[in-house]
Design a protein around this motif. Structure first.
Motif, PDB file in Angstrom:
ATOM      1  N   GLN A 261      36.139  19.726  -5.853  1.00 47.53           N
ATOM      2  CA  GLN A 261      35.193  20.200  -6.862  1.00 47.53           C
ATOM      3  C   GLN A 261      34.543  21.468  -6.289  1.00 47.53           C
ATOM      4  OE1 GLN A 261      34.457  20.040  -9.934  1.00 47.53           O
ATOM      5  NE2 GLN A 261      32.780  18.636 -10.342  1.00 47.53           N
ATOM      6  N   PRO A 262      34.622  22.603  -6.973  1.00 53.70           N
ATOM      7  CA  PRO A 262      34.132  23.855  -6.385  1.00 53.70           C
ATOM      8  C   PRO A 262      32.603  24.016  -6.416  1.00 53.70           C
ATOM      9  CG  PRO A 262      35.077  24.285  -8.534  1.00 53.70           C
ATOM     10  CD  PRO A 262      35.316  22.826  -8.244  1.00 53.70           C
ATOM     11  N   SER A 263      31.932  23.034  -5.873  1.00 54.66           N
ATOM     12  CA  SER A 263      30.477  23.100  -5.698  1.00 54.66           C
ATOM     13  C   SER A 263      30.198  23.864  -4.402  1.00 54.66           C
ATOM     14  CB  SER A 263      29.894  21.685  -5.599  1.00 54.66           C
ATOM     15  OG  SER A 263      30.405  21.033  -4.439  1.00 54.66           O
ATOM     16  N   SER A 264      28.978  24.309  -4.227  1.00 50.21           N
ATOM     17  CA  SER A 264      28.618  24.995  -2.975  1.00 50.21           C
ATOM     18  C   SER A 264      28.851  24.091  -1.771  1.00 50.21           C
ATOM     19  CB  SER A 264      27.153  25.434  -3.010  1.00 50.21           C
ATOM     20  OG  SER A 264      26.989  26.484  -3.917  1.00 50.21           O
ATOM     21  N   GLU A 265      28.560  22.816  -1.934  1.00 48.65           N
ATOM     22  CA  GLU A 265      28.732  21.867  -0.828  1.00 48.65           C
ATOM     23  C   GLU A 265      30.187  21.804  -0.371  1.00 48.65           C
ATOM     24  OE1 GLU A 265      25.333  20.197  -3.425  1.00 48.65           O
ATOM     25  OE2 GLU A 265      27.184  21.326  -3.720  1.00 48.65           O
ATOM     26  N   MET A 266      31.097  21.704  -1.327  1.00 54.51           N
ATOM     27  CA  MET A 266      32.512  21.590  -0.979  1.00 54.51           C
ATOM     28  C   MET A 266      33.084  22.935  -0.522  1.00 54.51           C
ATOM     29  SD  MET A 266      32.969  18.413  -1.232  1.00 54.51           S
ATOM     30  CE  MET A 266      34.737  18.320  -0.995  1.00 54.51           C
ATOM     31  N   MET A 267      32.583  24.009  -1.093  1.00 56.46           N
ATOM     32  CA  MET A 267      33.039  25.337  -0.668  1.00 56.46           C
ATOM     33  C   MET A 267      32.669  25.578   0.791  1.00 56.46           C
ATOM     34  SD  MET A 267      32.087  27.520  -4.093  1.00 56.46           S
ATOM     35  CE  MET A 267      32.454  29.142  -3.416  1.00 56.46           C
ATOM     36  N   VAL A 268      31.462  25.201   1.187  1.00 55.82           N
ATOM     37  CA  VAL A 268      31.023  25.464   2.557  1.00 55.82           C
ATOM     38  C   VAL A 268      31.836  24.626   3.558  1.00 55.82           C
ATOM     39  CG1 VAL A 268      29.064  23.861   2.884  1.00 55.82           C
ATOM     40  CG2 VAL A 268      28.937  26.162   3.796  1.00 55.82           C
ATOM     41  N   ILE A 269      32.271  23.433   3.163  1.00 57.47           N
ATOM     42  CA  ILE A 269      33.157  22.625   4.019  1.00 57.47           C
ATOM     43  C   ILE A 269      34.494  23.341   4.192  1.00 57.47           C
ATOM     44  CG2 ILE A 269      34.489  20.483   4.151  1.00 57.47           C
ATOM     45  CD1 ILE A 269      32.078  19.111   2.701  1.00 57.47           C
ATOM     46  N   ASP A 270      35.047  23.835   3.093  1.00 53.66           N
ATOM     47  CA  ASP A 270      36.306  24.584   3.126  1.00 53.66           C
ATOM     48  C   ASP A 270      36.167  25.826   4.007  1.00 53.66           C
ATOM     49  OD1 ASP A 270      38.912  25.482   2.403  1.00 53.66           O
ATOM     50  OD2 ASP A 270      38.124  26.557   0.667  1.00 53.66           O
ATOM     51  N   PHE A 271      35.089  26.555   3.841  1.00 50.42           N
ATOM     52  CA  PHE A 271      34.866  27.773   4.621  1.00 50.42           C
ATOM     53  C   PHE A 271      34.765  27.462   6.116  1.00 50.42           C
ATOM     54  CE2 PHE A 271      32.550  30.136   0.914  1.00 50.42           C
ATOM     55  CZ  PHE A 271      33.705  30.076   0.158  1.00 50.42           C
ATOM     56  N   ALA A 272      34.110  26.360   6.457  1.00 48.19           N
ATOM     57  CA  ALA A 272      33.964  25.989   7.865  1.00 48.19           C
ATOM     58  C   ALA A 272      35.337  25.773   8.503  1.00 48.19           C
ATOM     59  CB  ALA A 272      33.104  24.729   7.998  1.00 48.19           C
ATOM     60  N   LYS A 273      36.230  25.097   7.794  1.00 43.02           N
ATOM     61  CA  LYS A 273      37.582  24.874   8.324  1.00 43.02           C
ATOM     62  C   LYS A 273      38.317  26.194   8.512  1.00 43.02           C
ATOM     63  CE  LYS A 273      38.005  20.418   6.036  1.00 43.02           C
ATOM     64  NZ  LYS A 273      38.579  19.739   4.866  1.00 43.02           N
ATOM     65  N   LYS A 274      38.218  27.061   7.534  1.00 39.93           N
ATOM     66  CA  LYS A 274      38.950  28.330   7.581  1.00 39.93           C
ATOM     67  C   LYS A 274      38.435  29.240   8.693  1.00 39.93           C
ATOM     68  CE  LYS A 274      40.269  28.206   2.799  1.00 39.93           C
ATOM     69  NZ  LYS A 274      40.571  28.851   1.597  1.00 39.93           N
ATOM     70  N   ILE A 275      37.130  29.295   8.857  1.00 42.94           N
ATOM     71  CA  ILE A 275      36.553  30.176   9.882  1.00 42.94           C
ATOM     72  C   ILE A 275      36.772  29.594  11.275  1.00 42.94           C
ATOM     73  CG2 ILE A 275      34.410  31.191  10.771  1.00 42.94           C
ATOM     74  CD1 ILE A 275      33.470  31.256   7.765  1.00 42.94           C
ATOM     75  N   SER A 276      36.500  28.306  11.442  1.00 42.90           N
ATOM     76  CA  SER A 276      36.631  27.664  12.764  1.00 42.90           C
ATOM     77  C   SER A 276      38.010  27.863  13.364  1.00 42.90           C
ATOM     78  CB  SER A 276      36.353  26.159  12.664  1.00 42.90           C
ATOM     79  OG  SER A 276      35.008  25.919  12.379  1.00 42.90           O
ATOM     80  N   GLY A 277      39.030  27.738  12.547  1.00 41.91           N
ATOM     81  CA  GLY A 277      40.399  27.847  13.025  1.00 41.91           C
ATOM     82  C   GLY A 277      40.819  29.247  13.418  1.00 41.91           C
ATOM     83  N   ASN A 278      39.972  30.229  13.209  1.00 45.85           N
ATOM     84  CA  ASN A 278      40.337  31.622  13.495  1.00 45.85           C
ATOM     85  C   ASN A 278      39.420  32.308  14.500  1.00 45.85           C
ATOM     86  OD1 ASN A 278      42.671  32.493  11.630  1.00 45.85           O
ATOM     87  ND2 ASN A 278      41.378  31.218  10.350  1.00 45.85           N
ATOM     88  N   LEU A 279      38.504  31.573  15.079  1.00 43.13           N
ATOM     89  CA  LEU A 279      37.593  32.172  16.066  1.00 43.13           C
ATOM     90  C   LEU A 279      38.274  32.270  17.430  1.00 43.13           C
ATOM     91  CD1 LEU A 279      34.282  30.338  15.110  1.00 43.13           C
ATOM     92  CD2 LEU A 279      34.849  32.749  14.721  1.00 43.13           C
ATOM     93  N   PRO A 280      37.928  33.292  18.202  1.00 44.16           N
ATOM     94  CA  PRO A 280      38.517  33.432  19.540  1.00 44.16           C
ATOM     95  C   PRO A 280      38.074  32.297  20.468  1.00 44.16           C
ATOM     96  CG  PRO A 280      37.094  35.327  19.002  1.00 44.16           C
ATOM     97  CD  PRO A 280      37.018  34.362  17.868  1.00 44.16           C
ATOM     98  N   GLU A 281      38.831  32.115  21.503  1.00 38.32           N
ATOM     99  CA  GLU A 281      38.519  31.098  22.503  1.00 38.32           C
ATOM    100  C   GLU A 281      37.113  31.323  23.059  1.00 38.32           C
ATOM    101  OE1 GLU A 281      40.187  29.700  26.845  1.00 38.32           O
ATOM    102  OE2 GLU A 281      41.581  30.626  25.428  1.00 38.32           O
ATOM    103  N   GLY A 282      36.369  30.250  23.225  1.00 38.49           N
ATOM    104  CA  GLY A 282      35.021  30.327  23.770  1.00 38.49           C
ATOM    105  C   GLY A 282      33.938  30.548  22.719  1.00 38.49           C
ATOM    106  N   ILE A 283      34.339  30.791  21.478  1.00 40.53           N
ATOM    107  CA  ILE A 283      33.383  31.000  20.386  1.00 40.53           C
ATOM    108  C   ILE A 283      33.543  29.832  19.423  1.00 40.53           C
ATOM    109  CG2 ILE A 283      32.614  32.526  18.521  1.00 40.53           C
ATOM    110  CD1 ILE A 283      32.487  33.781  21.337  1.00 40.53           C
ATOM    111  N   ARG A 284      32.435  29.201  19.061  1.00 44.24           N
ATOM    112  CA  ARG A 284      32.469  28.077  18.123  1.00 44.24           C
ATOM    113  C   ARG A 284      31.610  28.401  16.912  1.00 44.24           C
ATOM    114  NH1 ARG A 284      29.691  23.945  19.590  1.00 44.24           N
ATOM    115  NH2 ARG A 284      28.663  24.929  21.326  1.00 44.24           N
ATOM    116  N   LEU A 285      32.033  27.872  15.783  1.00 43.51           N
ATOM    117  CA  LEU A 285      31.209  27.978  14.588  1.00 43.51           C
ATOM    118  C   LEU A 285      30.031  27.036  14.760  1.00 43.51           C
ATOM    119  CD1 LEU A 285      30.873  29.198  11.760  1.00 43.51           C
ATOM    120  CD2 LEU A 285      32.232  27.294  10.876  1.00 43.51           C
TER     121      LEU A 285
END
Length: 150
Positions: free
Chosen positions: A105-129
């Motif tokens: 469901q494209p609510s802000s709550e669900m969008m922010v969960i999706d965004f967290a997965k997408k960003i976390s998986g692309n951060l350089p080593e040693g950097i965490r969301l």
């Protein structure tokens, strides 16, 4: 060395509809979203590194978030792919509109969960969301914290 949090703000325009919702948001409507991305890490201590003293270059964080979120979601219409909005979505695609079909469901709550997965998986080593704040209107936002999701 100390752990430091840095935050960068992003903005994008997205329309959505909440299928099955019992209020006005069941209709297609849009928002001027503000996304605050906070990462945590230690500043680079190597004096020979051009990024010396930075946790992550704001420009590098911008590239990641733009690629994963802003470029994809900006000026798009977001629908849950499991709703009757599919016919409308296909029609709009045929007319050249940028349509995103998601499995939530494209609510802000669900969008922010999706965004967290997408960003976390692309951060350089040693950097965490560390956290995300997705502001939908001036008075409404959803937040995600890594510490809440261990």
């Amino acid at each position: 060395m100390s752990k430091i949090r840095i935050t960068k703000k992003f903005t994008f325009e997205t329309a959505h509809a909440l299928y099955g919702y019992d209020g006005k948001c069941k209709n297609i409507h849009g928002h001027s979203y503000k996304l605050f991305v906070t990462v945590i890490g230690e500043p680079i201590s190597d004096t020979n590194n051009p990024k010396y003293g930075m946790v992550i270059d704001f420009g590098d964080l911008k590239k990641i978030v733009n690629k994963e979120i802003v470029d994809e979601f900006d000026h798009s219409t977001l629908f849950n792919k499991n709703t009757p909005h599919l016919e409308l979505a296909e029609y709009l695609k045929e007319l050249g509109h940028h349509i995103l079909l998601v499995d939530y469901q494209p609510s802000s709550e669900m969008m922010v969960i999706d965004f967290a997965k997408k960003i976390s998986g692309n951060l350089p080593e040693g950097i965490r969301l560390h956290s995300l704040k997705l502001q939908e209107t001036e008075s409404c936002y959803a937040e995600w914290f890594a510490s809440d999701n261990i």
